[in-house]
Design a protein around this motif. Structure first.
Motif, short mmCIF file in Angstrom:
data_model
loop_
_atom_site.label_atom_id
_atom_site.label_comp_id
_atom_site.label_asym_id
_atom_site.label_seq_id
_atom_site.Cartn_x
_atom_site.Cartn_y
_atom_site.Cartn_z
N GLU A 139 0.90 -1.16 0.00
CA GLU A 139 0.00 0.00 0.00
C GLU A 139 0.93 1.20 0.00
O GLU A 139 1.49 1.56 1.02
CB GLU A 139 -0.91 -0.04 1.23
CG GLU A 139 -2.13 0.85 1.11
CD GLU A 139 -1.79 2.33 1.19
OE1 GLU A 139 -1.73 3.00 0.13
OE2 GLU A 139 -1.54 2.78 2.30
N HIS A 144 1.08 7.38 -8.79
CA HIS A 144 -0.22 6.97 -9.33
C HIS A 144 -0.40 7.48 -10.75
O HIS A 144 -0.86 6.74 -11.64
CB HIS A 144 -1.34 7.50 -8.44
CG HIS A 144 -2.68 7.48 -9.11
ND1 HIS A 144 -3.33 6.31 -9.44
CD2 HIS A 144 -3.48 8.50 -9.54
CE1 HIS A 144 -4.48 6.61 -10.04
NE2 HIS A 144 -4.60 7.92 -10.11
N PRO A 157 -7.05 2.91 -6.55
CA PRO A 157 -6.69 3.92 -5.55
C PRO A 157 -7.95 4.51 -4.94
O PRO A 157 -9.02 4.51 -5.55
CB PRO A 157 -5.94 4.97 -6.37
CG PRO A 157 -6.54 4.86 -7.74
CD PRO A 157 -6.87 3.41 -7.92
N LEU A 217 -4.76 11.11 -1.65
CA LEU A 217 -5.01 9.69 -1.64
C LEU A 217 -5.18 9.20 -0.20
O LEU A 217 -4.53 9.71 0.71
CB LEU A 217 -3.85 8.93 -2.28
CG LEU A 217 -3.75 8.99 -3.81
CD1 LEU A 217 -2.33 8.68 -4.26
CD2 LEU A 217 -4.74 8.00 -4.43
N LEU A 253 -3.15 3.56 -1.96
CA LEU A 253 -2.66 3.32 -3.32
C LEU A 253 -1.98 1.95 -3.36
O LEU A 253 -0.77 1.84 -3.14
CB LEU A 253 -1.67 4.42 -3.75
CG LEU A 253 -1.08 4.27 -5.16
CD1 LEU A 253 -2.16 4.37 -6.22
CD2 LEU A 253 0.00 5.32 -5.41
#
Length: 429
Positions: free
Chosen positions: A142, A264, A392, A403, A406
């Motif tokens: 993560e 991302h 995400p 975020l 992710l």
């Protein structure tokens, strides 16, 4: 013919609890509507989202930060009083207007300038390489919580000479404080934010004072040297350590999410970093600029008219609060063709408002860019394949663009050497 605020259509999307979870509608809908221009919120604030209008707003001397009193009034009446949030907004450049704002901003920017960050670039690159190896060994991570936040905490620990466990706690407290940046915070969320900022100040300010006494941080030393050289009068903070601590809130919270968002953007675009680009430094800079255009850490900030002004034949009275949607301006197809696509080469970078612009530009933007470029360079030289391991998730209903998770998969393609040289290229670039 001059229009008034009452003539404007309502920007209803910002009332949606799902605001910020997905911005695909921006270029699919918002920029294709017959009406293109200033709008208003359901509660009466001006909304500015077109790139050209944002440019006009940020250049206008009649537009300033939203004042502390306006911000606190928007929170409503609370018992107990939000005294710590009041302290933050009273002494932070975030809500300062002129003539206090510029002298205060000039004090906190040099300790966060590229020259102040560069001595820690090699250490940060080493931290990133360690996390890459751990991610490859694990297979899936993560990324926000297992990669970005640990390396950011370690960076601040070394840069400010503060114990690592204190930096991790500061990051948690700063995240609690960001609840005050929700568009419709509950009383409970504001209470958590108020306690968070109190504990944050009570932890960081004494820690920075101890660092100052040791003389062990070039950043803090630069801050105190510049403070000693400042002329007295309006704009000189009463306490430079307290002032600097408040300026670091974004560094302890938003920086990690911003770094994760860069990765991302790269992964979502299907960009293959397993084959190193021929010019790592150029790639890292371009990827940082494009990733931060698509996913700036802050979606919007508030401004206030300190005098009457006219925008696009719209009369904006003194005292009007403004929602300036920097992120949407970054996706305006008038200046950025195919705005949702990730392109290393783009024109009009000067019209990119990732960090706002002008006198109210983000003081910490150089830290984000310096660390972001090192991160991207290390990923590009590690020859690892990075792919999504799940969707995400983003924090909704907020002024920030953060975020909350992710998940990524890391897989080694081949082992290479020379990543130290690649990082040096980024620093020179």
């Amino acid at each position: 013919m001059t229009r008034t605020m009452a003539d404007l259509p309502v920007f209803a999307e910002i009332d949606d609890p799902a605001w910020g979870l997905d911005f695909a509608w921006v270029t699919e809908d918002l920029f294709r509507r017959d009406y293109q221009g200033p709008m208003r919120t359901s509660w009466g604030d001006l909304v500015v989202y077109r790139n050209a209008d944002i440019a006009a707003i940020q250049k206008s001397p009649a537009v300033s930060h939203q004042s502390m009193d306006t911000i606190l009034t928007s929170f409503g009446h609370h018992e107990p009083a939000l005294t710590s949030l009041e302290e933050f907004f009273r002494y932070s450049t975030f809500s300062m207007q002129q003539p206090q704002h510029m002298p205060s901003k000039r004090l906190i920017m040099p300790p966060l300038a590229p020259a102040a960050v560069s001595p820690f670039a090699s250490d940060f690159a080493h931290l990133v390489r360690e996390r890459i190896e751990a991610a490859v060994d694990a297979g899936e991570v993560e990324f926000l919580n297992q990669f970005a936040r640990p390396v950011v905490g370690a960076f601040w620990s070394r840069a400010l000479d503060i114990p690592l466990e204190d930096c991790h706690r500061l990051m948690r407290l700063a995240h609690d404080f960001i609840g005050s940046f929700l568009l419709a915070p509950t009383e409970e969320e504001l209470g958590i934010a108020d306690r968070g900022v109190r504990d944050y100040i009570d932890l960081l300010v004494p820690a920075l004072r101890r660092t100052a006494e040791r003389g062990s941080s070039p950043m803090v030393a630069r801050l105190l040297a510049d403070y000693g050289a400042m002329d007295g009068g309006v704009g000189k903070p009463a306490d430079p350590i307290h002032h600097f601590a408040l300026a670091l809130v974004d560094g302890f919270n938003t920086l990690a999410s911003g770094l994760a968002a860069l990765v991302h953007a790269l992964v979502a675009a299907g960009f293959d970093v397993s084959t190193p680009p021929s010019d790592i430094g150029r790639f890292a800079t371009q990827a940082f600029m494009e990733g931060s255009r698509l996913h700036p850490p802050v979606a919007l900030t508030m401004r206030e008219a300190i005098d009457d002004l006219v925008l696009d034949e719209l009369l904006i009275p003194k005292g009007t609060s403004m929602v300036v949607l920097w992120m949407l301006g970054n996706r305006d197809p008038e200046f950025f063709p195919d705005p949702d696509q990730f392109r290393l080469e783009r024109e009009n970078r000067i019209r990119q408002y990732t960090f706002a612009s002008g006198g109210y530009v983000c003081a910490g933007r150089n830290v984000f860019q310096a660390l972001g470029e090192v991160l991207l360079a290390e990923l590009a030289t590690a020859q690892v394949l990075i792919e999504p391991a799940g969707p995400p998730t983003w924090i909704g209903g907020s002024m920030t663009h953060e975020l909350s998770s992710l998940p990524l998969a890391f897989r080694r393609t081949s082992r290479v050497s020379g990543s130290d040289d690649a990082t040096a290229t980024v620093r020179r670039g």
